[in-house]
Design an enzyme around this catalytic site. Structure first.
Site, mmCIF file in Angstrom:
data_model
loop_
_atom_site.group_PDB
_atom_site.id
_atom_site.type_symbol
_atom_site.label_atom_id
_atom_site.label_comp_id
_atom_site.label_asym_id
_atom_site.label_seq_id
_atom_site.Cartn_x
_atom_site.Cartn_y
_atom_site.Cartn_z
ATOM 1 N N THR B 17 13.704 -36.468 -12.777
ATOM 2 C CA THR B 17 13.886 -36.297 -14.221
ATOM 3 C C THR B 17 12.700 -36.827 -15.024
ATOM 4 O O THR B 17 12.636 -36.675 -16.235
ATOM 5 C CB THR B 17 15.188 -36.974 -14.715
ATOM 6 O OG1 THR B 17 15.137 -38.345 -14.322
ATOM 7 C CG2 THR B 17 16.414 -36.308 -14.121
ATOM 8 N N GLY B 18 11.725 -37.442 -14.343
ATOM 9 C CA GLY B 18 10.512 -37.893 -15.035
ATOM 10 C C GLY B 18 9.619 -36.706 -15.359
ATOM 11 O O GLY B 18 9.868 -35.584 -14.917
ATOM 12 N N LYS B 19 8.568 -36.958 -16.143
ATOM 13 C CA LYS B 19 7.681 -35.889 -16.596
ATOM 14 C C LYS B 19 7.006 -35.209 -15.394
ATOM 15 O O LYS B 19 7.050 -33.990 -15.255
ATOM 16 C CB LYS B 19 6.626 -36.490 -17.535
ATOM 17 C CG LYS B 19 5.830 -35.478 -18.301
ATOM 18 C CD LYS B 19 4.929 -36.168 -19.341
ATOM 19 C CE LYS B 19 3.717 -35.297 -19.623
ATOM 20 N NZ LYS B 19 2.449 -36.002 -19.489
ATOM 21 N N LYS B 43 21.717 -40.473 -13.160
ATOM 22 C CA LYS B 43 21.662 -39.147 -13.779
ATOM 23 C C LYS B 43 22.342 -38.069 -12.929
ATOM 24 O O LYS B 43 22.062 -36.884 -13.079
ATOM 25 C CB LYS B 43 20.220 -38.769 -14.080
ATOM 26 C CG LYS B 43 19.583 -39.756 -15.074
ATOM 27 C CD LYS B 43 18.449 -39.150 -15.860
ATOM 28 C CE LYS B 43 18.003 -40.114 -16.962
ATOM 29 N NZ LYS B 43 16.716 -39.778 -17.537
ATOM 30 N N THR B 97 2.965 -40.848 -5.560
ATOM 31 C CA THR B 97 2.686 -41.960 -6.477
ATOM 32 C C THR B 97 1.377 -42.681 -6.179
ATOM 33 O O THR B 97 1.108 -43.058 -5.044
ATOM 34 C CB THR B 97 3.838 -42.979 -6.402
ATOM 35 O OG1 THR B 97 5.062 -42.290 -6.642
ATOM 36 C CG2 THR B 97 3.655 -44.100 -7.426
ATOM 37 N N TYR B 159 -9.030 -29.395 -2.806
ATOM 38 C CA TYR B 159 -8.898 -28.083 -3.454
ATOM 39 C C TYR B 159 -10.230 -27.336 -3.369
ATOM 40 O O TYR B 159 -10.274 -26.135 -3.167
ATOM 41 C CB TYR B 159 -8.469 -28.205 -4.930
ATOM 42 C CG TYR B 159 -7.285 -29.119 -5.201
ATOM 43 C CD1 TYR B 159 -6.380 -29.450 -4.198
ATOM 44 C CD2 TYR B 159 -7.071 -29.637 -6.476
ATOM 45 C CE1 TYR B 159 -5.304 -30.286 -4.463
ATOM 46 C CE2 TYR B 159 -5.995 -30.472 -6.746
ATOM 47 C CZ TYR B 159 -5.116 -30.803 -5.739
ATOM 48 O OH TYR B 159 -4.069 -31.631 -6.011
ATOM 49 N N GLU B 209 -13.782 -40.218 3.398
ATOM 50 C CA GLU B 209 -14.573 -40.891 2.370
ATOM 51 C C GLU B 209 -14.854 -42.318 2.821
ATOM 52 O O GLU B 209 -14.332 -42.763 3.855
ATOM 53 C CB GLU B 209 -13.843 -40.858 1.022
ATOM 54 C CG GLU B 209 -12.501 -41.568 1.014
ATOM 55 C CD GLU B 209 -11.695 -41.317 -0.270
ATOM 56 O OE1 GLU B 209 -11.845 -40.257 -0.894
ATOM 57 O OE2 GLU B 209 -10.912 -42.204 -0.637
ATOM 58 N N HIS B 247 -10.326 -44.407 -5.677
ATOM 59 C CA HIS B 247 -9.226 -44.644 -4.730
ATOM 60 C C HIS B 247 -9.233 -46.110 -4.305
ATOM 61 O O HIS B 247 -10.294 -46.684 -4.050
ATOM 62 C CB HIS B 247 -9.407 -43.791 -3.467
ATOM 63 C CG HIS B 247 -9.156 -42.336 -3.702
ATOM 64 N ND1 HIS B 247 -9.711 -41.355 -2.910
ATOM 65 C CD2 HIS B 247 -8.409 -41.702 -4.620
ATOM 66 C CE1 HIS B 247 -9.318 -40.167 -3.344
ATOM 67 N NE2 HIS B 247 -8.527 -40.353 -4.382
#
Lengths: 392, 290
Positions: B17-19, B43, B97, B159, B209, B247
């Protein structure tokens, strides 16, 4: 986040790791008063900057004369120390630690950090205290002792015995071993409770009367856990940080200043590093690392421009955006609006790829702004290097 | 075939339900992923784009038979969310997250040890099996069904590589973001082993990396066990020592974890290492003899 030695020692004290009696001093008067109170055979005056190598750079003074302390304080405050960790510009000394000296019989090294491979906290210990641990590890790796701690149960006495006996100290008698193991347990508690990224005691001294003392200490904290520790946040010293990096932080941008002259603005940390790398490959040097995050908006781009342009070395800016969830035409509009708001007086190359890249490039081309547009990463890097000239 | 996820994977989104959670749950569903449940404590009974919301992961598993969790829970509560998912019996946990305290992950990783559950991430874009399931935040449309498996510590740089592979007509099987944090669940070696066994995957792209020694460990593994061609790029050859490059895990400390060291180890293991990230796609093409 890093803290000063005196702050690290305050934390050591709170967690039962023995430290010399000492105090943060910023003026000769305070130095005189504290020297009176300390009243010890040997006084040590240490410059507090966030960099190693202070001793070699003349940042540590020792005296047996109480009356000499204020003079030493005066000498060090305001002095610029250049060590192998400060860079050529050095760091101005603004605070000192004045503490009692110790009669050293033996110097050890102890630190804790998380081993990334196993995900377990690990003690690193060595008999070669007072030396840089990287040097010891490279030259005499057999002198490095590692003891992993099971995070499910935390530090156990046997972990302490493993370290104590592996150090094989001559005359490691009960009077030293028992408090040593206890101290290691306390250090582990500090590491976990305060979400440290690293704690280091170097040297950990055994005195001639068989007492343990953390003579020098370093603690750095996990930035991701600072929200849990208001006390640690208060230890932050903005004077030790680059002003542009502070400003970037206030705008939620991830910026690191470097020495080249092509500023870059990228979405995503990996792509930002890769962009720096292609600039180098094309024959120049990046002026910075800047990750504007996944959702680059007009505001973040404008803040990015302002920060990049404050660096006098920047001769050109390379914007590299891979539009994923964020659409390229919105980013293009953000660049156009921000460029109009912030006067850009250097060359600008914008490379857009991903979602709606064609529309974005069209907007930029028709904006009337003085900039070059590119599709491909390598093409863009070559363009910006051509515009700004190769690095000497 | 593919690895980790496919069209049968049943996903519960924690923090739906978060953005971020609601946006990406919707995007994943639109791609064709079976997003069958969401969890936000307190919820239950609500819906997000037709996806039923439950109070606990246990309820979601019981009522919607989820086997995979996608996590968008904010950092202070995220360790708790991962452990809840593991306890509820999901087999795969994909944690997007960013910003979870390292010591939280230390405890989580220890708690998951020896259990029949795999964690991918945190601080990662997720996992996508092309045309079957997108479980993460990557833009679906840049992917094309093909023959290359991609594993990476980065988001947008992945990507970039995927875009090259798709444009060259090589396409991808599954792309796995293992995340940019110092302590994570699934590592390069785990994913390499899965790609080596996957009959559809003909070549592997590994994007590393600076920081840590995961790439060196991967090099040892590749030398011994990977027969398929591997192409690699390591970001951060220009990164200064002692600084975290965005990072949390991207830091050269004590002279260890440099890009140069990693490239050397990988080259010694027979990996085709490209210095120019724009060359990843072409190097795969050459490796496959196309």
């Amino acid at each position: 986040m890093n803290v000063h030695e005196f702050q690290a020692k305050q934390l050591f004290g709170q967690f039962g790791v023995p430290v010399p009696r000492g105090k943060e001093i910023t003026s000769p008067e305070a130095g005189a008063a504290w020297a009176d109170e300390l009243n010890t055979p040997v006084f040590v005056v240490k410059a507090q900057i966030h960099a190693g190598g202070r001793g070699k750079a003349g940042g540590v003074k020792i005296t047996k004369d109480k009356a000499a302390v204020p003079g030493l304080v005066k000498e060090l405050i305001g002095k610029t120390l250049i060590t192998h960790q400060t860079g050529p510009k050095g760091r101005e000394v603004r605070r000192l630690l004045v503490e009692e000296g110790a009669a050293i019989a033996k110097e050890l090294y102890v630190s804790i950090l998380v081993d990334r491979d196993s995900g377990w906290p690990v003690f690193i210990a060595s008999t070669e205290g007072g030396m840089e641990i990287e040097v010891v590890a490279a030259q005499t790796p057999e002198k490095i002792i590692r003891e992993a701690i099971d995070p499910a149960v935390g530090f156990q006495a046997y972990n302490g015995r493993n370290i104590a006996f592996a150090l094989g100290l001559p005359g490691m008698e009960v009077a030293v071993v028992t408090p040593f193991i206890q101290m290691l347990g306390n250090l582990y508690r500090l590491f976990m409770d305060k979400n440290a990224a690293m704690v280091e005691i170097n040297p950990l001294v055994i005195t001639s009367d068989k007492k343990l003392i953390a003579l020098d200490g370093k603690v750095s904290f996990d930035d991701n856990a600072l929200f849990r520790h208001a006390d640690v946040q208060q230890m932050r010293d903005l004077h030790e940080e680059d002003p542009l990096e502070i400003e970037a932080g206030e705008n939620n941008l991830n910026y690191i200043k470097l020495d080249g002259n092509i500023g870059c603005m990228v979405n995503g940390a990996g792509l930002a590093m890769a962009t720096m790398d292609v600039i180098k490959l094309a024959g120049s040097e990046p002026a910075n690392f800047l990750d504007v995050g996944g959702g680059a908006t007009k505001e973040t781009v404008a803040a990015g421009f302002r920060i990049l342009l404050k660096d006098p070395n920047v001769k050109g800016i390379f914007i590299n955006i891979f539009g994923g969830i964020v659409r390229c035409e919105r980013i293009a509009q953000g660049v156009i609006d921000a460029a109009k708001e912030v006067k850009i007086n250097v060359s600008l190359v914008v490379r857009l790829q991903g979602t709606n890249a064609d529309e974005g490039r069209k907007l930029l081309a028709e904006s009337g702004l003085k900039l070059e547009v590119a599709n491909d990463l390598w093409e863009a890097a070559q363009k910006i290097v051509k515009l700004t000239g190769k690095a000497a | 075939m593919s690895i980790l996820v496919n069209k049968h994977t049943r996903v519960v989104v924690q923090g739906i339900t978060g953005k971020e959670g609601s946006f990406h749950a919707t995007q994943c569903k639109a791609y064709g992923t079976q997003v069958v449940a969401g969890v936000t404590p307190g919820k239950a009974g609500q819906e997000v784009e037709g996806i039923p919301v439950f109070n606990t992961v246990r309820d979601a598993v019981k009522k919607a038979q989820c086997d995979t969790s996608l996590i968008f829970v904010p950092p202070p509560f995220c360790a708790d969310a991962i452990l809840e998912a593991a306890d509820a019996g999901v087999k795969l946990i994909i944690c997007i997250t960013e910003g979870i305290p390292v010591n939280d992950m230390v405890k989580v990783k220890r708690a998951l040890y020896g259990r029949d559950v795999r964690m991918v991430g945190p601080n990662c874009p997720g996992v996508i099996t092309v045309d079957e399931a997108k479980i993460g935040i990557m833009p679906g449309f840049i992917h094309k069904k093909g023959v290359v498996g991609v594993v990476s510590r980065s988001g947008t740089l992945t990507y970039e590589a995927v875009h090259q592979l798709s444009t060259l007509g090589l396409g991808e099987t599954t792309c796995v973001g293992i995340g940019g944090d110092p302590v994570n669940g699934t590592g390069f070696v785990d994913v390499l082993a899965l790609f080596e066994k996957d009959p559809e995957t003909q070549a592997i792209v590994m994007i590393g990396e600076i920081g840590g020694d995961a790439e060196e460990k991967a090099a040892e593994f590749i030398k011994k066990y990977v027969k398929k061609p591997v192409v690699s790029f390591i970001a951060g050859i220009t990164a200064p020592p002692g600084r975290r490059m965005g990072h949390a895990g991207a830091i050269i400390s004590g002279g260890k974890g440099t890009a140069t060291e990693k490239m050397k180890s990988l080259e010694a293991a027979g990996v085709r290492v490209v210095k120019n990230p724009a060359e990843i796609g072409n190097a795969v093409k050459v490796a496959l003899g196309r």
